[in-house]
Design a protein around this motif. Structure first.
Motif, mmCIF file in Angstrom:
data_model
loop_
_atom_site.group_PDB
_atom_site.id
_atom_site.type_symbol
_atom_site.label_atom_id
_atom_site.label_comp_id
_atom_site.label_asym_id
_atom_site.label_seq_id
_atom_site.Cartn_x
_atom_site.Cartn_y
_atom_site.Cartn_z
ATOM 1 N N ASP A 297 -4.004 1.777 5.825
ATOM 2 C CA ASP A 297 -4.238 1.753 7.259
ATOM 3 C C ASP A 297 -5.617 1.195 7.597
ATOM 4 O O ASP A 297 -5.767 0.384 8.506
ATOM 5 C CB ASP A 297 -4.115 3.172 7.836
ATOM 6 C CG ASP A 297 -2.664 3.575 7.975
ATOM 7 O OD1 ASP A 297 -1.800 2.751 7.628
ATOM 8 O OD2 ASP A 297 -2.401 4.705 8.415
ATOM 9 N N LEU A 298 -6.603 1.632 6.843
ATOM 10 C CA LEU A 298 -7.958 1.146 7.112
ATOM 11 C C LEU A 298 -8.059 -0.348 6.825
ATOM 12 O O LEU A 298 -8.669 -1.100 7.571
ATOM 13 C CB LEU A 298 -8.967 1.923 6.264
ATOM 14 C CG LEU A 298 -9.153 3.387 6.672
ATOM 15 C CD1 LEU A 298 -10.031 4.106 5.668
ATOM 16 C CD2 LEU A 298 -9.758 3.481 8.070
ATOM 17 N N LEU A 299 -7.419 -0.756 5.743
ATOM 18 C CA LEU A 299 -7.443 -2.166 5.366
ATOM 19 C C LEU A 299 -6.766 -3.003 6.446
ATOM 20 O O LEU A 299 -7.248 -4.060 6.847
ATOM 21 C CB LEU A 299 -6.705 -2.334 4.032
ATOM 22 C CG LEU A 299 -6.872 -3.687 3.341
ATOM 23 C CD1 LEU A 299 -8.309 -3.846 2.903
ATOM 24 C CD2 LEU A 299 -5.944 -3.785 2.140
ATOM 25 N N GLY B 264 0.817 -1.208 0.000
ATOM 26 C CA GLY B 264 0.000 0.000 0.000
ATOM 27 C C GLY B 264 0.851 1.257 0.000
ATOM 28 O O GLY B 264 0.572 2.216 -0.722
ATOM 29 N N MET B 265 1.900 1.239 0.808
ATOM 30 C CA MET B 265 2.756 2.416 0.900
ATOM 31 C C MET B 265 3.441 2.714 -0.423
ATOM 32 O O MET B 265 3.846 3.844 -0.684
ATOM 33 C CB MET B 265 3.848 2.213 1.953
ATOM 34 C CG MET B 265 3.310 1.905 3.315
ATOM 35 S SD MET B 265 2.762 3.388 4.096
ATOM 36 C CE MET B 265 3.741 3.312 5.542
ATOM 37 N N ASN B 266 3.605 1.661 -1.245
ATOM 38 C CA ASN B 266 4.307 1.864 -2.505
ATOM 39 C C ASN B 266 3.382 2.231 -3.649
ATOM 40 O O ASN B 266 3.834 2.445 -4.769
ATOM 41 C CB ASN B 266 5.108 0.608 -2.863
ATOM 42 C CG ASN B 266 6.420 0.600 -2.131
ATOM 43 O OD1 ASN B 266 7.251 1.451 -2.359
ATOM 44 N ND2 ASN B 266 6.577 -0.331 -1.202
ATOM 45 N N MET B 267 2.083 2.266 -3.376
ATOM 46 C CA MET B 267 1.134 2.604 -4.432
ATOM 47 C C MET B 267 1.431 3.987 -5.012
ATOM 48 O O MET B 267 1.346 4.195 -6.223
ATOM 49 C CB MET B 267 -0.297 2.573 -3.879
ATOM 50 C CG MET B 267 -0.870 1.187 -3.713
ATOM 51 S SD MET B 267 -0.887 0.264 -5.243
ATOM 52 C CE MET B 267 -2.293 1.026 -6.037
ATOM 53 N N GLY B 268 1.753 4.916 -4.143
ATOM 54 C CA GLY B 268 2.031 6.277 -4.599
ATOM 55 C C GLY B 268 3.184 6.303 -5.584
ATOM 56 O O GLY B 268 3.114 6.925 -6.649
ATOM 57 N N TRP B 269 4.212 5.558 -5.227
ATOM 58 C CA TRP B 269 5.388 5.500 -6.097
ATOM 59 C C TRP B 269 5.033 4.864 -7.429
ATOM 60 O O TRP B 269 5.401 5.331 -8.506
ATOM 61 C CB TRP B 269 6.488 4.699 -5.389
ATOM 62 C CG TRP B 269 7.691 4.473 -6.251
ATOM 63 C CD1 TRP B 269 8.693 5.369 -6.502
ATOM 64 C CD2 TRP B 269 7.996 3.305 -6.982
ATOM 65 N NE1 TRP B 269 9.598 4.827 -7.349
ATOM 66 C CE2 TRP B 269 9.206 3.554 -7.660
ATOM 67 C CE3 TRP B 269 7.366 2.064 -7.147
ATOM 68 C CZ2 TRP B 269 9.813 2.609 -8.478
ATOM 69 C CZ3 TRP B 269 7.975 1.118 -7.959
ATOM 70 C CH2 TRP B 269 9.173 1.402 -8.613
ATOM 71 N N LEU B 270 4.279 3.767 -7.329
ATOM 72 C CA LEU B 270 3.926 3.001 -8.509
ATOM 73 C C LEU B 270 3.123 3.870 -9.474
ATOM 74 O O LEU B 270 3.151 3.705 -10.675
ATOM 75 C CB LEU B 270 3.080 1.807 -8.049
ATOM 76 C CG LEU B 270 2.941 0.653 -9.002
ATOM 77 C CD1 LEU B 270 4.302 0.126 -9.363
ATOM 78 C CD2 LEU B 270 2.119 -0.438 -8.349
ATOM 79 N N PHE B 271 2.406 4.816 -8.919
ATOM 80 C CA PHE B 271 1.497 5.613 -9.712
ATOM 81 C C PHE B 271 2.182 6.811 -10.337
ATOM 82 O O PHE B 271 1.970 7.132 -11.485
ATOM 83 C CB PHE B 271 0.362 6.091 -8.805
ATOM 84 C CG PHE B 271 -0.925 6.034 -9.479
ATOM 85 C CD1 PHE B 271 -1.317 7.079 -10.302
ATOM 86 C CD2 PHE B 271 -1.740 4.935 -9.331
ATOM 87 C CE1 PHE B 271 -2.515 7.018 -10.947
ATOM 88 C CE2 PHE B 271 -2.938 4.874 -9.985
ATOM 89 C CZ PHE B 271 -3.335 5.914 -10.795
ATOM 90 N N GLY B 272 2.997 7.476 -9.543
ATOM 91 C CA GLY B 272 3.533 8.715 -10.091
ATOM 92 C C GLY B 272 5.039 8.762 -10.105
ATOM 93 O O GLY B 272 5.634 9.678 -10.659
#
Lengths: 320, 685
Positions: free
Chosen positions: A304-306, A247-255
């Motif tokens: 976090d919610l997950l 999850g934390m890496n989603m941001g990186w993966l996206f942009g």
């Protein structure tokens, strides 16, 4: 109701983060050297023309007025117009690129998540054995290689030698990404190589610690077969830290795929950001960076919610 | 009883292959377990008790090698494959572990974890298995079993978790149940009721039990025969009463004499300690495993050695048990008389402290109507609900009660880790109802702490010198490195450790050494009060004895007062001058030690004492069992908080009116509705 309370609190926190980030981004970009009006008109423009344009672009207003104008525009969905491509609304190119990036990110997730989890589990269960050493070595090696190196290796093998996939990931004009899915494979693989070592090592470490826990001992000494011990008892607990990492890496993966997208010439958010910086297209830079920040904030919150949802100790607080 | 044993272990060896050579965990062990027999195994940690049970179930690390034979119902378990062992585990041989909280999977419901046992071993369907699981919980007198199966482990209390583990072990009605310290993490009252249940189930299901514990009192309660293990060998084995009344092996005797127990007090007795500690055993080591720590060893112990029958059924591995050339200091009911029996009458004080001998009417510490509430959105937990208490100068106040009664909260308030919600704490006339951040340096210096788990309270990346240096620098303001070193060496001497310990990293110390360092650190500032929060609970009995002796001696020398918190009544009884009994954040009883426990007056004190395991097997008393757990501390309680569980409750009074204070003597008061005569009557029942 109580179940949703952390959700709402989280939402408020996200809003504050985004506002703070937008101010920061705006100020940073405004601080960039160079005058926007001059850039638009070019070096040969007369000072009068530049001054007139400054006035018409509102560049002479105080900075908070300009921020206010920009921020309310963003909220209304008005992304502004590009400086470099004079007069082109940013929205007309931006969302298409975001869409492309989304497809690439999803495909990369599809590749690397199952792969690294499965091999991470395998390495964790067989910790210290040969198979673990092989997986760990491979993970370390791919992690250590920068993506432009592993990308070039992938290109050489699959595009040049085998010619299975095109070398560059350019979408011909007038076509959408859906008719060119084969261009996605190499960039996605190259992301997989970067993420695999990272995620599989996490999975391995959490698997090892779970396998050494008292409740796994209980499960084994109940007489359960190993398959049940691993998949029913260990996995549910060992996946939690991995999910956080993904999850934390989603941001990186996206942009953050600037290198990969540039290398393959993929028309995504990363290469758009890159070209915006190169041409000093301030409104576009602001939109891109703000969007990437938003993805980071949202994906962290979702993670976090997950996590809370998957962990019964958080889902049902102690009732003893 | 059939004469064929259900488990017959022969010549069992377990060896760990390590890079530094093989280490023997179990050596030439022979043991028989008869049908429906309860066998207790005692010994310090590291003696191979748990290794033995894991060797039976083939759950050992991959570098372990087993040899010999373990015959179970005529089949050798050592020859079984992993797949075949799965049919024995949980079905024929089941196990219950020390820490029920970590033994249950936090991510699965209790029902799921129970059901799978019968589904695997009996092939039950989902509904059948669930029915069986609920039935087995009900057999353990867990009401509301249908609700429990839907919950997750963290949603039930420790006592219930352990009952769930026992229910899980019983699902397939095993032939053997192995219990590895099943009550060590639990309250005395819970422990007592779980021991009762285990004893009853053993008879009902005609099971055999192997009960492992370091606590002789508990093993004593439950076992028919007892085996004493030391460094991988059984050094003594015999029927329970015989072994306790006539222990042969010096190790057995030393172990028994380590335990603080009824009638053993610090004024008259120093607890027996065993010098040294359990060491690893290399493969080529021969002779008596205990020789290096035995006071009676001679050349024979190295050469001629082996387990021999002394009387029928009583085996011991020592020839020199009754040798007279070395004076015998370990007999049962034993007690080494203490040189200085009178406190305060001796000892020129250590120069630096400047503490006046604590005589005088004013107490050192007083708590006036102290409340501590923990609030969150949903509920208010009343951890302390109007406590009045005092600690005299040069005095040890023992604080007892079940977990959740507010013992630790009170300790934390006194030490300044927390601030009271309401009420005042006076220390030597000064109001110190503040956290340590707002306290004066003098107050901080005067009140120090020793925690339960020295392994966690000492920084693992620090050496002993670094641990001691900081408080000396900060609190004593000694600039010169050499002077600080001198102070440290002096401190180490006080806790019986040599100068060489200064350079050791704290991770390289044994549990007892760590706690000594923690004690030394507390004494850096020559405090006038030390809050000891369960300082010996994490330690082995022999180590506990030496730490208790040390705390007793230091207290006598330095005129420090202790607030000594423990769930172990025998320990509190040993070290305390006064005792305060707490229940649900309130005081039940306060008085001199003998007034409180000898005999007990308050029904709760009586119940606690009756639950505490007694080392002396001939000392049989009518047990009082407290049902259930203390009430929810967030509930508003009218009347006596103990009324719901009290065996002497007066209906219509105790549950409606708060109990009045009754003074039984100058120093002894009690909160109870029972008339003074009845209270005294309690004592003589």
């Amino acid at each position: 109701m109580t179940f949703f309370r952390p959700f709402f609190r989280r939402l408020g926190g996200m809003a504050i983060t985004l506002i703070a980030m937008s101010i920061l981004i705006f100020l940073l970009v405004e601080l960039m050297p160079g005058d926007a009006a001059q850039r638009v008109l070019g070096q040969s423009a007369t000072p009068q023309a530049v001054a007139a344009l400054r006035e018409s672009m509102g560049l002479n207003d105080p900075v908070w007025v300009r921020y206010g104008r920009w921020a309310t525009g963003m909220l209304r969905g008005d992304l502004g117009t590009s400086l470099y491509m004079r007069g082109v609304p940013i929205a007309s190119i931006f969302w298409r690129k975001v869409g492309n990036s989304l497809v690439l990110a999803l495909l990369a997730l599809l590749f690397y998540v199952p792969l690294s989890i499965v091999f991470g589990i395998l390495a964790g269960v067989k910790a210290g054995k040969i198979i673990d050493s092989i997986i760990s070595f491979f993970g370390l090696a791919t992690m250590a290689l920068p993506e432009f190196v592993s990308g070039i290796i992938l290109m050489t093998i699959f595009a040049v030698k085998l010619a299975w996939f095109p070398i560059t990931s350019v979408i011909p004009i007038g076509e959408s990404i859906w008719s060119n899915l084969n261009i996605l494979v190499l960039p996605a693989l190259s992301i997989t190589l970067v993420m695999f070592g990272y995620v599989s090592r996490m999975q391995r470490a959490s698997m090892i610690s779970v396998m050494n826990s008292d409740y796994i001992r209980s499960a084994i000494l109940k007489g359960l077969p190993m398959r049940k011990v691993i998949f029913k008892h260990a996995l549910k607990n060992a996946l939690l830290p991995t999910i956080t990492i993904i999850g934390m890496n989603m941001g990186w993966l996206f942009g953050g795929l600037i290198v990969v997208e540039t290398l393959f010439g993929f028309p995504g958010l990363g290469s758009l950001t890159m070209s915006a910086v190169k041409t000093q297209d301030t409104p576009l830079i602001e939109v891109c960076v703000l969007f990437i920040t938003a993805v980071f904030v949202v994906s962290t919150a979702i993670t976090d919610l997950l996590y809370g949802f998957l962990n019964p100790r958080i889902r049902y607080p102690g009732g003893s | 009883m059939t004469n064929k044993p259900i488990l017959d272990i022969h010549n069992l060896n377990v060896v760990y292959e390590t890079p530094s050579g093989p280490i023997v965990a179990i050596r030439d062990l022979a043991l028989e377990l008869n049908a429906n027999e309860a066998l207790g195994i005692i010994g310090e940690s590291g003696c191979g008790k748990s290794t033995l049970s894991y060797a039976i179930l083939d759950y050992l690390p991959s570098n372990a090698r087993r040899s010999g034979s373990i015959m179970f119902n005529g089949e050798d378990l050592l020859l079984k494959t992993e797949k075949e062992m799965q049919n024995y585990r949980g079905d024929r041989i089941a196990m219950v572990y020390q820490n029920p909280y970590s033994a249950l999977n936090p991510s699965l419901t209790i029902g799921e974890q129970l059901d799978e046992v019968t589904r695997i071993h009996r092939g039950f369907s989902r509904t059948q298995a669930r029915k069986e699981s609920i039935q087995s919980l009900q057999d353990l007198s867990l009401g509301e079993a249908e609700g429990i199966v839907r919950r997750y482990p963290h949603q039930v209390s420790g006592g219930i978790q352990q009952r769930i583990c026992i229910a899980m072990a019983l699902l397939c009605q095993p032939d053997i149940m192995i219990l590895d310290e099943p009550t060590t993490a639990l309250d005395v009252t819970t422990e007592a009721s779980i021991l009762d249940i285990i004893g009853e189930l053993k008879e009902r299901h005609r099971m055999s039990l192997i009960y492992i514990s370091h606590d002789i009192g508990i093993v004593n309660k439950i076992s028919d025969r007892i085996a004493v293990m030391y460094r991988g060998e059984i050094v003594e084995l015999g029927p329970q009463e015989e072994l306790f009344n006539h222990p042969k092996h010096p190790y057995t005797r030393a172990l028994i004499n380590c335990m603080p127990r009824a009638g053993v007090k610090k004024e008259t007795t120093r607890l027996n300690t065993i010098p040294g500690y359990v060491t690893r055993r290399s493969a080529d080591e021969r002779g008596c495993p205990f020789a290096s720590r035995c006071e009676k060893k001679n050349a024979v112990c190295e050469e001629k050695y082996g387990l021999r029958e002394i009387e029928s059924g009583h085996l011991a591995a020592c020839d020199r048990a009754y040798a007279t050339d070395v004076p015998d200091k370990s007999t049962f009911a034993p007690l080494i008389p203490k040189a200085n029996a009178r406190p305060g009458a001796d000892q020129t004080d250590n120069a630096s402290s400047g503490i006046e001998p604590g005589i005088g009417p004013a107490p050192l510490l007083e708590l006036h109507e102290v409340y501590k509430y923990y609030k969150n959105r949903k509920r208010t937990v009343r951890a302390l609900d109007g406590i009045n208490a005092k600690i005299e100068k040069h005095d040890v106040l023992g604080l007892v009660g079940e977990s959740g009664c507010g013992k630790s909260t009170m300790g934390h308030l006194v030490a300044g880790l927390l601030e009271p919600t309401k009420g005042n704490i006076h220390f030597d006339g000064k109001d110190i109802s503040l956290t340590w951040k707002h306290r004066s340096r003098d107050t901080i210096r005067d009140i120090q702490l020793v925690f339960q788990n020295p392994g966690r309270s000492l920084n693992p990346s620090f050496s002993v010198e670094q641990i001691l240096d900081r408080p000396i620098k900060k609190m004593l303001k000694i600039r010169s490195r050499r002077e600080r070193r001198a102070v440290m060496i002096n401190l180490l001497k006080k806790v019986d450790l040599g100068e060489e310990y200064l350079s050791r990293p704290s991770t390289r110390l044994s549990g007892g050494e760590k706690q000594r360092i923690a004690v030394a650190r507390a004494f850096v500032t020559s405090p006038r009060l030390i809050v000891c929060d369960e300082p010996t609970s994490a330690l082995d009995v022999s180590v506990q004895a030496s730490v208790l002796n040390l705390l007793g001696e230091l207290q006598e020398q330095s005129h420090t007062s202790y607030l000594f918190i423990s769930h172990d009544l025998n320990v509190v009884n040993y070290i305390s001058d006064h005792i305060l009994v707490m229940y649900l954040g309130r005081v039940c009883e306060y008085g001199l030690r003998d007034e409180v426990v000898n005999p007990p007056y308050h029904p709760y004190t009586e119940a606690l004492l009756s639950a505490a395991p007694d080392v002396n097997p001939s000392h049989k008393q009518k047990p009082i069992r407290l049902e259930g757990a203390p009430p929810d501390p967030s509930a508003q309680i009218v009347g006596c908080p103990f009324a719901g569980r009290c065996h002497k409750k007066i209906d219509g009074l105790c549950d409606t009116t708060p109990p009045p204070l009754k003074r039984l003597s100058e120093t002894h008061y009690i909160f109870c509705h029972l008339s003074e005569d009845r209270l005294r009557g309690v004592a003589h029942l």
